[in-house]
Enzyme design. Structure first.
Site, mmCIF file in Angstrom:
data_model
loop_
_atom_site.group_PDB
_atom_site.id
_atom_site.type_symbol
_atom_site.label_atom_id
_atom_site.label_comp_id
_atom_site.label_asym_id
_atom_site.label_seq_id
_atom_site.Cartn_x
_atom_site.Cartn_y
_atom_site.Cartn_z
ATOM 1 C CE LYS A 38 131.423 95.032 24.832
ATOM 2 N NZ LYS A 38 132.700 95.759 24.665
ATOM 3 N NE ARG A 58 140.592 95.482 21.093
ATOM 4 C CZ ARG A 58 139.732 95.141 22.033
ATOM 5 N NH1 ARG A 58 139.917 94.047 22.736
ATOM 6 N NH2 ARG A 58 138.685 95.877 22.289
ATOM 7 C CE1 TYR A 62 134.233 63.081 43.402
ATOM 8 C CE2 TYR A 62 133.268 65.144 42.629
ATOM 9 C CZ TYR A 62 133.417 63.761 42.525
ATOM 10 O OH TYR A 62 132.756 63.086 41.554
HETATM 11 C C1 LIG Z 1 132.898 96.780 25.678
HETATM 12 C C2 LIG Z 1 133.295 98.184 25.440
HETATM 13 C C3 LIG Z 1 133.012 99.175 26.401
HETATM 14 C C4 LIG Z 1 132.429 98.853 27.759
HETATM 15 O O1 LIG Z 1 133.420 98.275 28.567
HETATM 16 P P1 LIG Z 1 133.178 97.957 30.117
HETATM 17 O O2 LIG Z 1 134.572 97.758 30.640
HETATM 18 O O3 LIG Z 1 132.359 96.714 30.213
HETATM 19 O O4 LIG Z 1 132.516 99.135 30.726
HETATM 20 C C5 LIG Z 1 133.327 100.475 26.085
HETATM 21 N N1 LIG Z 1 133.907 100.792 24.901
HETATM 22 C C6 LIG Z 1 134.209 99.862 23.968
HETATM 23 C C7 LIG Z 1 134.855 100.278 22.683
HETATM 24 C C8 LIG Z 1 133.932 98.529 24.208
HETATM 25 O O5 LIG Z 1 134.230 97.618 23.282
#
Ligand SMILES: *Cc1c(COP(=O)(O)O)cnc(C)c1O
Length: 264
Positions: free
Chosen positions: A34, A123, A254
């Protein structure tokens, strides 16, 4: 060039193999690509994973899935977040597998789908009872291919939330099995339960995201030893602008944030 990133597809593949090795050959690994593969470039990453034998990938939305299909990605693609009504046609046309989050959406299901249970994260996902879910699933012809949930605190070993979520999810699963429903894939775990070996949460498919790119979030509390060794696939580089010699004791930057401990 002043500044650029390099992504090692070889390292992405090595990370995928490392996950595979921890999980074993019985269980399926669904790499999460994603958000443009956590901005590593979803088409390139997906093709590299396919070359490594990946048969499942996961994205957040229909648009991301359609983009990968248009780039020639053939693996099964799970669309994990919800979809808007106008995106329904795209799911079918591009052979994407939806996650259904609410029993109200079930009657419109046309293709094999995964059902998400809200086991306590609050969620996405249904909070209906196993009986209600079984009744709704049995009323539609589309196939319940997978049952899934997502953890809110899997890296926090000081919290009982993951155990509580597991109890809820297992309750729904056994209720569905008692009603004669046997989804092929059962899944709940992202990177952290894989990396720290929480096997009770793996079932037969895991959904690693950040592990694929070479990271494992640190755990809180007394976590078991990490089982997964991955390395970042992305490096950030820049052209050196200036080099100068300084004496021992010189302050740099700085607030004099750095003091040279020797002539440098
Ligand atoms: C993003 C996501 C994952 C992967 O999560 P990571 O902690 O990056 O391995 C798995 N399942 C769902 C539903 C997600 O949204």
């Amino acid at each position: 060039m002043r500044s650029w990133v390099e992504v090692s597809l070889g390292q992405i593949r090595a990370n995928y193999r490392a996950v595979r090795k921890v999980v074993g050959s019985e269980d399926e690994v669904m790499a999460v690509v994603k958000a443009d593969a956590y901005r590593h470039g979803a088409p390139e990453v997906s093709r590299a994973l396919e070359a490594e034998g990946a048969t499942w990938l996961a994205v957040s939305n229909v648009e991301e899935g359609v983009y990968l299909r248009r780039q020639g990605v053939r693996a099964r693609i799970l669309v994990m977040a919800d979809f808007l009504p106008e995106e329904r046609a795209g799911l079918e046309e591009f052979d994407l597998t939806p996650v259904i989050h609410s029993l109200d959406d079930l009657p419109a299901a046309r293709v094999p789908y995964h059902l998400k249970i809200d086991s306590g994260m609050g969620r996405l996902g249904t909070r209906a009872s196993a009986e209600e879910i079984a009744r709704a699933v049995q009323a539609v012809p589309a196939n319940l291919e997978g049952l899934m949930t997502h953890f809110a605190s899997s890296g926090n070993y000081e919290s009982r939330q993951t155990d509580d979520q597991l109890v809820h999810f297992e309750g729904v699963l056994s209720g569905l099995r008692a009603a004669g429903l046997t989804p092929h894939y059962i899944h709940a775990s992202g990177t952290i339960p894989v990396a720290y070996g929480r096997k009770a949460a793996w079932w037969n498919l895991v959904r690693p995201g950040h592990a694929i790119y070479g990271y494992v979030s640190p755990a809180r509390g007394s976590a078991p030893r990490r089982q997964l060794a991955v390395k970042p696939a992305l490096s950030w580089k820049a052209t050196v602008l200036a080099v100068k010699d300084v004496e021992a004791g010189s302050l740099i930057g700085y607030g004099g944030i750095h003091r040279a401990t020797r002539p440098m």
